[in-house]
Scaffold this active site. Structure first.
Site, PDB file in Angstrom:
ATOM      1  N   ASP A 294      35.506  76.202  35.984  1.00 35.64           N
ATOM      2  CA  ASP A 294      34.966  77.316  36.772  1.00 35.64           C
ATOM      3  C   ASP A 294      35.800  78.578  36.543  1.00 35.64           C
ATOM      4  OD1 ASP A 294      33.108  78.479  38.415  1.00 35.64           O
ATOM      5  OD2 ASP A 294      33.990  77.759  40.291  1.00 35.64           O
TER       6      ASP A 294
ATOM      7  N   LEU B 201      39.298  85.061  53.822  1.00 36.57           N
ATOM      8  CA  LEU B 201      39.694  85.851  52.662  1.00 36.57           C
ATOM      9  C   LEU B 201      38.575  85.892  51.637  1.00 36.57           C
ATOM     10  CD1 LEU B 201      43.297  84.450  52.162  1.00 36.57           C
ATOM     11  CD2 LEU B 201      42.703  86.719  52.974  1.00 36.57           C
TER      12      LEU B 201
ATOM     13  N   GLY C 148      33.883  78.739  45.002  1.00 36.70           N
ATOM     14  CA  GLY C 148      32.916  77.753  44.576  1.00 36.70           C
ATOM     15  C   GLY C 148      33.024  76.448  45.353  1.00 36.70           C
ATOM     16  N   PHE C 149      34.175  76.206  45.951  1.00 35.86           N
ATOM     17  CA  PHE C 149      34.372  74.912  46.590  1.00 35.86           C
ATOM     18  C   PHE C 149      34.494  75.007  48.109  1.00 35.86           C
ATOM     19  CE2 PHE C 149      35.725  74.639  42.273  1.00 35.86           C
ATOM     20  CZ  PHE C 149      35.212  73.433  41.833  1.00 35.86           C
ATOM     21  N   GLY C 150      34.361  76.204  48.629  1.00 37.13           N
ATOM     22  CA  GLY C 150      34.444  76.355  50.078  1.00 37.13           C
ATOM     23  C   GLY C 150      35.089  77.676  50.456  1.00 37.13           C
TER      24      GLY C 150
END
Ligand code: NAG
Ligand code: NAG
Ligand code: NAG
Ligand code: NAG
Ligand code: NAG
Length: 806
Positions: free
Chosen positions: A615, A494, A498-500
């Site tokens: 974030d 999708l 920022g984290f994966g």
């Protein structure tokens, strides 16, 4: 010679077709017998047949079928079920009757009620419409008297009803469609058009197009609205597509193809994607749930205080042991359980109360049978007074429910029996449409809350309510293997946050989820679980909800509810492919700005542990079905050690720098004011439709945020507001206020920035907004946000540092 044989052929053809027409017209006095399955009345080209169908043992019904699939049933379902001595009689007086003959007596099961109207023939046409006719004029047709199916070429209009058992389907004169249980509980609605029929010309209707589209036709504007599109939509010769109200209360689009064999039909669209959200599916006091086998819903009883009405059929519901009118009562508590409520449900009250009051108010109220505390951020408690209640149990539900039972309550895992046979065939699922009606419950719940806030009599209840009283929606722990299975091997990506990376998955209850594979989180299992607990303890309408997690070996994954409309950046910035550009109107933008601020206020000020987001950017603000702002990725920054500069740079590198507060980039301690800065940038972008760090000749080759402030100062608000918006649509006073708030938020120093709570008040116009000072003391107008880092000299850093600590 050649000519004469051709003439012979023609003659033969004429004779043949004349004979066919005669054969197709059914004359009064004709009868079909259930005992003789060979008898039938057919359409000219033999596509459709009216005959008796052998259902089971000694059960028959008279139906029109296509390819062996019933599309109309005399007497409906289950009303038209008969035995082998039944007959369908087309009487001399024009009436069509379904009767059961038992020796000398004949009992009437169903009739068309058409005697004495000059009916002299009947026929079944090539579109599947059976007509009783006076000469060539149809007097009564099955298309005008549907049972449970809408066919191509059929005009389904206001007043027509599809039924099976307690379930019915209606089209309202306003253009809204609705699925109902026992006529009163509306558990699914769709408002594709809103007809204000002042001219009274005609009413809206539904049309099933043969290519597999169900559309709503607006009589006044003739602008058709697609309501549903089958997954196999497109032309196809031997495929019949139709819409049917199934007896499990769901509405589905099917296609039946001759090439797939007799009796075949495939689900192509389903109205209620989660079967457990269909009111009454498990009968009275029945609780619907799913197990891990993907085998469809299971019906059970709430606890041993109940017994199944029919041990072999869980759908028949449950009976309470004992009589609560004559025994000592108590409340049986059911975690992660909801009693389905679709306001306005006549026999249901609501108020806002904490979870304990939701239990005790029902216990002391002699008319209350059960209650559900939503625990979804609305604080709504539903009190049920009907003795038909419909339960849904799932780990993903945050609600806690109570049922009044005879003391003692005997909580235990629900006893269950799977419903096999007829019901399960209908549970094949075609396209999954995230038309979650549960979501409607929650939305309406929220709406009710706002309404009751205005009512002084509820004030004491409202103040009683506090967030710490929420039942914690315990997140489900998934194995890595299970998540692989649910995402089909992490097939459908999708996006990349920022984290994966984030993948689409479907849970066994058909709920669509977003599975985030965390990267760069070198955290121990215990600490990860603690953070998961913190995240899942947040309950707010403007936050994306965590459904579950996985912590296995090196794998760390989070499972969130899926947001149908994706992220805000897709809507506010001009896209390169302008053809499919989706622009949000002003009102919608304002609601998103306010919703985001409310969600952030909750994170900063209202939940147990203050959560810094770190974030905030349009990519992390998701939009649900109704375009409500839902913040995602909160709590993840906590998983990184922010005092470690290497970790901080992870976000800095991955995130878009234009949203990061100067103190963050300068590696100084950050507070909630860093989030406020990011929010200010997002707010500016919502108003302007442009990236805050965009640099162009129009902005004098300076960052848009700086240029915007100057234009604003000059009183040139119109230049800043998104030029794609319709001018008359913009509330200019509101736009001014939003811009002022945004400039306060993006102040270079953290201290003058308002708190998020204050931001909400200012946006709502409750608090005054003063004239903002210029946001940037580094008035260099650096050309690119990354230049901020190099332009922050060490002396300035000290200056910021002292400001932060003061
Ligand atoms: C029968 O007639 C209908 C309507 O004209 C048409 O759509 C269908 O393909 C025909 N079927 C056959 C088997 O000829
Ligand atoms: C459907 O039926 C309604 C009522 O009989 C009528 O007003 C309308 O024109 C019909 N629509 C179509 C498309 O035939
Ligand atoms: C259905 O509704 C009717 C009238 O509204 C009511 O009398 C009846 O009890 C309801 N049935 C059930 C099973 O609740
Ligand atoms: C339909 O339109 C009317 C008048 O424009 C409005 O009052 C009503 O709320 C609308 N209904 C829905 C469901 O949008
Ligand atoms: C519209 O039609 C309804 C039913 O046919 C009738 O009762 C009503 O008076 C009509 N309204 C107007 C404004 O003509």
């Amino acid at each position: 010679m050649e000519l004469s044989s051709f003439n012979m052929f023609l003659l033969f053809l004429i004779l043949f077709s004349a004979a066919a027409i005669v054969a197709q017209d059914i004359l009064p006095g004709s009868t079909l017998h259930a005992s003789n399955p060979q008898q039938s009345w057919t359409s000219p080209n033999k596509s459709f047949t009216l005959s008796f169908i052998h259902e089971s043992d000694n059960a028959y019904f008279a139906a029109i079928t296509y390819n062996g699939v019933p599309i109309w049933r005399a007497g409906g379902d289950p009303g038209g079920s008969v035995n082998s001595s039944a007959e369908l009689r087309f009487l001399q007086d024009g009436n069509l009757q379904l009767v059961v003959v038992a020796g000398p007596t004949t009992s009437l099961v169903w009739q068309s009620n058409t005697s004495g109207q000059g009916i002299d023939s009947a026929s079944l046409d090539n579109s599947g419409n059976f007509m009783l006719k006076n000469g060539n004029v149809p007097i009564w047709t099955t298309f005008d008297n549907p049972t449970d199916t809408i066919m191509p070429e059929q005009n389904f209009t206001v007043g027509d009803v599809l039924r099976c058992g307690f379930y019915s389907f209606h089209l309202l004169s306003s253009g809204r469609i609705s699925l109902r249980w026992n006529s009163s509980v509306e558990y699914y609605t769709y408002a594709g058009i809103n007809v204000t029929n002042t001219l009274n010309v005609s009413s809206p209707s539904l049309a099933m197009q043969s290519v597999g589209i169900l559309s709503l036709l607006d009589p006044l504007f003739t602008n058709d609205v697609f309501m549903a599109r089958g997954s196999d939509y497109g032309p196809s010769d031997d495929t019949l597509r139709f819409v049917k109200l199934d007896c499990d209360g769901n509405m589905r689009m099917y296609s039946s193809s001759l090439s797939d064999g007799v009796g075949s039909r495939v689900v192509r669209w389903t109205a209620v994607s989660d079967q457990c959200e269909v009111f009454g599916f498990c009968g009275s006091f029945g609780v619907c749930r799913y197990d891990d086998t993907d085998a469809g819903p299971i019906c059970g009883c709430p606890s041993r205080n109940f017994e199944p009405v029919d041990p072999n059929d869980g759908r028949r519901g449950c009976r309470m042991r004992g009589d609560i009118r004559s025994c000592q009562t108590t409340m049986l508590s059911l975690n992660n359980t909801l009693f389905l409520t679709f306001p306005p449900q006549i026999d249901t009250d609501y108020f806002t109360a904490n979870i304990r009051a939701c239990r005790s108010n029902c216990l002391v109220d002699s008319t209350c049978v059960a209650s559900s505390s939503m625990a979804d951020g609305t604080g709504v408690c539903y009190m049920k007074r009907s003795d038909f209640i419909s339960g849904y149990h799932s780990q993903i539900l945050t609600s806690t429910s109570y049922v009044k039972v005879c003391d003692p309550a005997m909580p235990n895992p629900p006893v269950s029996s799977r419903k096999d046979g007829e019901g399960s065939a209908a549970l094949e699922i075609g396209v999954i449409v995230l038309g979650s009606s549960l979501f409607i419950v929650i939305l309406v719940g929220g709406f009710l809350l706002f309404k009751c806030r205005d009512r002084p009599s509820y004030e004491s209840l409202v103040s009683e309510y506090s967030f710490s009283d929420y039942a914690s929606g315990v997140p489900v722990q998934f194995s890595y293997k299970k998540l692989q299975q649910l995402t089909k091997g992490f097939k459908e990506k999708l996006g990349e946050g920022g984290f994966g990376s984030v993948y689409r998955g479907i849970l066994s209850n058909k709920m669509v989820v977003a599975v985030k594979q965390l990267e760069g989180i070198g955290q121990g299992e215990k600490q990860f679980r603690m953070e998961v607990a913190t995240i899942s303890n947040t309950h707010h309408l403007n936050l994306v909800r965590l459904v579950g997690f996985c912590s296995e070996g090196k794998h760390r994954l989070l499972v969130y509810e899926f947001m149908k409309n994706g992220s805000l950046d897709n809507f506010i910035f001009e896209s390169s492919s302008s053809s499919d550009e989706k622009i949000l109107d002003w009102d919608c933008r304002y609601r998103i700005a306010l919703g985001t601020a409310k969600g952030m206020t909750y994170l900063h000020e209202e939940c147990r542990d203050c959560i810094l987001h770190c974030d905030i950017k349009p990519e992390n603000i998701l939009l649900d079905e109704s375009y409500n702002a839902r913040i995602s990725d909160f709590g993840l920054a906590r998983m990184l050690n922010l005092n470690d500069h290497r970790h901080r740079s992870l976000i800095t590198v991955r995130g878009t720098r234009g949203y990061l507060a100067p103190e963050w980039i300068a590696n100084l301690p950050v507070t909630s004011k860093a989030d406020v800065y990011s929010y200010g940038m997002v707010l500016l972008e919502i108003v302007s439709g442009r990236r805050n760090f965009e640099v162009s000749p129009e902005t004098g080759n300076r960052r848009f945020s700086l240029w915007a402030y100057e234009e604003f100062e000059k009183g040139n608000v119109g230049a800043v507001v998104d030029r794609r918006l319709v001018e008359s649509d913009i509330d200019i006073v509101q736009a001014m206020r939003l811009l002022q708030v945004s400039f306060w938020c993006i102040q270079e120093h953290p201290s003058p920035r308002p708190t998020m709570g204050k931001v909400v008040q200012m946006l709502e116009g409750i608090a005054d907004v003063q004239k903002p000072p210029p946001p940037l003391f580094l008035a260099d107008g650096s050309a690119h946000p990354s230049a901020v880092i190099s332009s922050v000299s060490s002396s300035q850093m000290t200056a910021i540092s002292s400001l932060v600590s003061s």
